[in-house]
Design a protein around this motif. Structure first.
Motif, short mmCIF file in Angstrom:
data_model
loop_
_atom_site.label_atom_id
_atom_site.label_comp_id
_atom_site.label_asym_id
_atom_site.label_seq_id
_atom_site.Cartn_x
_atom_site.Cartn_y
_atom_site.Cartn_z
N GLY A 1 51.25 45.98 31.14
CA GLY A 1 50.60 45.32 32.27
C GLY A 1 49.61 46.26 32.93
O GLY A 1 49.98 47.34 33.39
N LEU A 2 48.31 45.87 32.98
CA LEU A 2 47.25 46.71 33.52
C LEU A 2 46.43 45.94 34.54
O LEU A 2 46.04 44.79 34.30
CB LEU A 2 46.33 47.19 32.39
CG LEU A 2 46.97 47.96 31.23
CD1 LEU A 2 45.95 48.21 30.14
CD2 LEU A 2 47.58 49.26 31.72
N SER A 3 46.14 46.56 35.67
CA SER A 3 45.32 45.90 36.70
C SER A 3 44.32 46.90 37.27
O SER A 3 44.60 48.10 37.39
CB SER A 3 46.19 45.33 37.82
OG SER A 3 46.85 46.36 38.52
N ALA B 1 44.27 42.41 34.29
CA ALA B 1 43.48 41.73 35.33
C ALA B 1 42.49 42.73 35.93
O ALA B 1 42.82 43.90 36.15
CB ALA B 1 44.38 41.16 36.42
N GLN B 2 41.26 42.24 36.19
CA GLN B 2 40.22 43.11 36.72
C GLN B 2 39.37 42.38 37.75
O GLN B 2 39.06 41.20 37.59
CB GLN B 2 39.33 43.63 35.59
CG GLN B 2 38.14 44.47 36.06
CD GLN B 2 37.33 45.02 34.92
OE1 GLN B 2 37.51 46.16 34.51
NE2 GLN B 2 36.41 44.23 34.38
N VAL B 3 38.95 43.12 38.79
CA VAL B 3 37.98 42.63 39.77
C VAL B 3 36.96 43.73 40.01
O VAL B 3 37.31 44.89 40.27
CB VAL B 3 38.64 42.25 41.11
CG1 VAL B 3 37.59 42.09 42.20
CG2 VAL B 3 39.43 40.96 40.98
N LEU B 4 35.67 43.37 39.91
CA LEU B 4 34.57 44.26 40.24
C LEU B 4 33.68 43.58 41.28
O LEU B 4 33.05 42.56 41.00
CB LEU B 4 33.74 44.59 39.00
CG LEU B 4 34.46 45.24 37.81
CD1 LEU B 4 33.51 45.38 36.64
CD2 LEU B 4 35.04 46.60 38.20
N ASN B 5 33.64 44.12 42.48
CA ASN B 5 32.76 43.63 43.54
C ASN B 5 31.69 44.67 43.82
O ASN B 5 32.01 45.83 44.13
CB ASN B 5 33.53 43.36 44.84
CG ASN B 5 34.47 42.18 44.73
OD1 ASN B 5 34.20 41.22 44.02
ND2 ASN B 5 35.59 42.24 45.44
N THR B 6 30.41 44.27 43.72
CA THR B 6 29.31 45.21 43.95
C THR B 6 28.30 44.58 44.91
O THR B 6 27.80 43.48 44.66
CB THR B 6 28.59 45.56 42.64
OG1 THR B 6 29.54 46.11 41.71
CG2 THR B 6 27.50 46.58 42.89
N VAL B 7 28.04 45.28 46.01
CA VAL B 7 27.07 44.80 47.01
C VAL B 7 26.07 45.92 47.28
O VAL B 7 26.45 47.06 47.57
CB VAL B 7 27.76 44.38 48.32
CG1 VAL B 7 26.72 44.01 49.37
CG2 VAL B 7 28.70 43.20 48.08
N ALA C 1 36.34 47.66 53.27
CA ALA C 1 36.60 47.44 51.84
C ALA C 1 38.09 47.63 51.60
O ALA C 1 38.68 48.64 52.03
CB ALA C 1 35.79 48.41 50.98
N ALA C 2 38.70 46.67 50.93
CA ALA C 2 40.13 46.73 50.63
C ALA C 2 40.35 46.42 49.15
O ALA C 2 39.89 45.39 48.65
CB ALA C 2 40.91 45.75 51.49
N ALA C 3 41.03 47.31 48.46
CA ALA C 3 41.32 47.12 47.04
C ALA C 3 42.83 47.21 46.82
O ALA C 3 43.46 48.18 47.25
CB ALA C 3 40.59 48.17 46.20
N THR C 4 43.37 46.21 46.15
CA THR C 4 44.80 46.17 45.85
C THR C 4 44.99 45.85 44.37
O THR C 4 44.40 44.89 43.86
CB THR C 4 45.52 45.10 46.69
OG1 THR C 4 45.29 45.34 48.07
CG2 THR C 4 47.02 45.13 46.42
N ALA C 5 45.80 46.64 43.68
CA ALA C 5 46.05 46.43 42.25
C ALA C 5 47.53 46.61 41.97
O ALA C 5 48.14 47.62 42.39
CB ALA C 5 45.23 47.41 41.41
N THR C 6 48.09 45.65 41.26
CA THR C 6 49.51 45.70 40.91
C THR C 6 49.68 45.41 39.42
O THR C 6 49.20 44.38 38.93
CB THR C 6 50.32 44.67 41.73
OG1 THR C 6 50.13 44.91 43.12
CG2 THR C 6 51.80 44.77 41.40
N GLY C 7 50.35 46.31 38.72
CA GLY C 7 50.67 46.12 37.30
C GLY C 7 52.16 46.21 37.08
O GLY C 7 52.79 47.19 37.50
#
Length: 375
Positions: free
Chosen positions: A260-262, A195-201, A298-304
């Motif tokens: 499992g990769l995040s 799972a991946q999320v990329l937020n760019t502003v 900015a908040a980043a959370t990743a769980t694998g």
């Protein structure tokens, strides 16, 4: 023998661009009261993508099962919001003059991918599942309240330029992969999830007076206060979860592999600017203030998570691997300036301020568990 294979995919893509402008360009305008230029842009976008694949196989001999899912969400928002007096315009008002540019962007994205495979058999069984989910959001633009190369006079009021950029980008990406294999002989199973999320502003927020110079017979005057305010207030939230679960049972040999990769990444950039350049600016009774504020979170959370369980009455092998990344990047320039060839005059205070507030949090968790039993 039984063979069961399923595949599903979901793709969502949005591309939005536009201009919102309130402007006087090369004109002559006189108001016996107040004069207001107001450019207000609001973008509200919600995107959801879901893909589910389920495979079930039962056999008295050999059973093979597989399931694959993928979700891809991509959003791009590019906009210009501007309140402006420019291009040799001559503008006067007996009351207040207000230029206001406001941009508010709210973007919400959800991606969910689920893959499940269950097999049976009385001889040998094989089960493989893969689940992938991705969200990629990009927000670019500019919000400006500006006076450029113009003659502006408020004979009985104040002059105010305000540029405000606000917004929230929230992204959730989750993938779950479940694989189970049963057999009376050899049983093999594998599950992979990412799972991946990329937020760019990246944005420019600006409240400025430029090029209103005496050499061109121009200046900016107000009876009361002259205020230039530029604010950027944004929030970025990225959350990912990747879970891979595999179970293999056999009476001969069994093997299981899970991964499992995040990954969650927020990137913020841009400029927040207020100030005066190459201009003559004066207040008869008030003060002159230029203020720039950047206030971002900015908040980043990743769980694998990867769990592999293998049984067997002969040999048993279980392997599991998990990884996660939660990252925040920020390069924002906040400035309040008076540059060369500018002349400021006021009986009150002349102030420049450029506070910058940034709150970042990141949380990365990876769990891998492998259990093998053989008798």
């Amino acid at each position: 023998a039984a063979v069961s294979i399923t595949v599903s995919a979901a793709i969502a893509e949005n591309d939005i661009s536009g201009t919102t402008r309130a402007a006087i360009q090369g004109g002559t305008v006189h108001s016996a009261g107040k004069l207001m230029l107001d450019a207000d842009n609001t973008s509200d976008l919600t995107v959801k993508g879901t893909a589910v694949a389920v495979s079930v196989g039962v056999s008295g001999g050999i059973s093979i099962g597989g399931a694959g899912t993928g979700v891809d969400i991509r959003n791009s928002i590019i906009g210009i919001t501007e309140a402006a007096i420019r291009d040799d315009s001559i503008v006067s008002a007996m009351g207040d003059i207000l230029l206001s540019a406001t941009d508010n962007t709210v973007l919400l994205s959800h991606a969910t991918a689920v893959a499940v495979s269950l097999t049976g058999a009385a001889g040998g069984s094989l089960s493989i599942t893969i689940a992938l989910s991705s969200v990629d959001n990009t927000v670019n633009g500019s919000t400006r309240a500006i006076i450029v190369d113009a003659h502006v006079t408020s004979s009985g009021g104040k002059l105010r330029l305000e540029a405000l950029s606000t917004g929230t980008v929230t992204s959730n990406s989750a993938s779950v992969s479940v694989s189970g294999a049963f057999a009376g002989g050899v049983s093999l199973t594998g599950a992979g999830s990412a799972a991946q999320v990329l937020n760019t502003v990246s944005a420019t927020t600006e409240a400025t007076i430029t090029g209103a110079d005496v050499a061109d017979g121009q200046d900016v005057q107000a009876h009361g206060d002259i205020e230039l305010d530029a604010k950027d207030e944004r929030s970025l939230i990225a959350e990912t979860f990747a879970g891979a679960f595999a179970l293999a049972l056999a009476l001969g040999g069994s093997g299981g592999l899970t991964v499992g990769l995040s990954r969650s990444v927020n990137t913020a950039g841009g400029t927040v600017r207020s100030g005066i350049s190459n201009s003559k600016v004066s207040s008869t009774t008030g003060k002159i203030k230029a203020a720039s504020l950047s206030d971002s979170t900015a908040a980043a959370t990743a769980t694998g998570i990867a769990i592999s369980v293998s049984g067997s009455a002969g040999f048993a092998v279980a392997l599991a691997g998990a990884g996660s990344e939660a990252t925040n990047h920020s390069v924002v320039h906040t400035e309040s300036l008076v540059t060369a060839n500018s002349y400021l005059d006021a009986p009150g205070a002349i102030t420049l301020s450029a506070p910058d507030s940034l709150l970042m949090t990141s949380d990365a968790t990876a769990v891998a568990l492998a259990l093998s039993v053989s008798m």
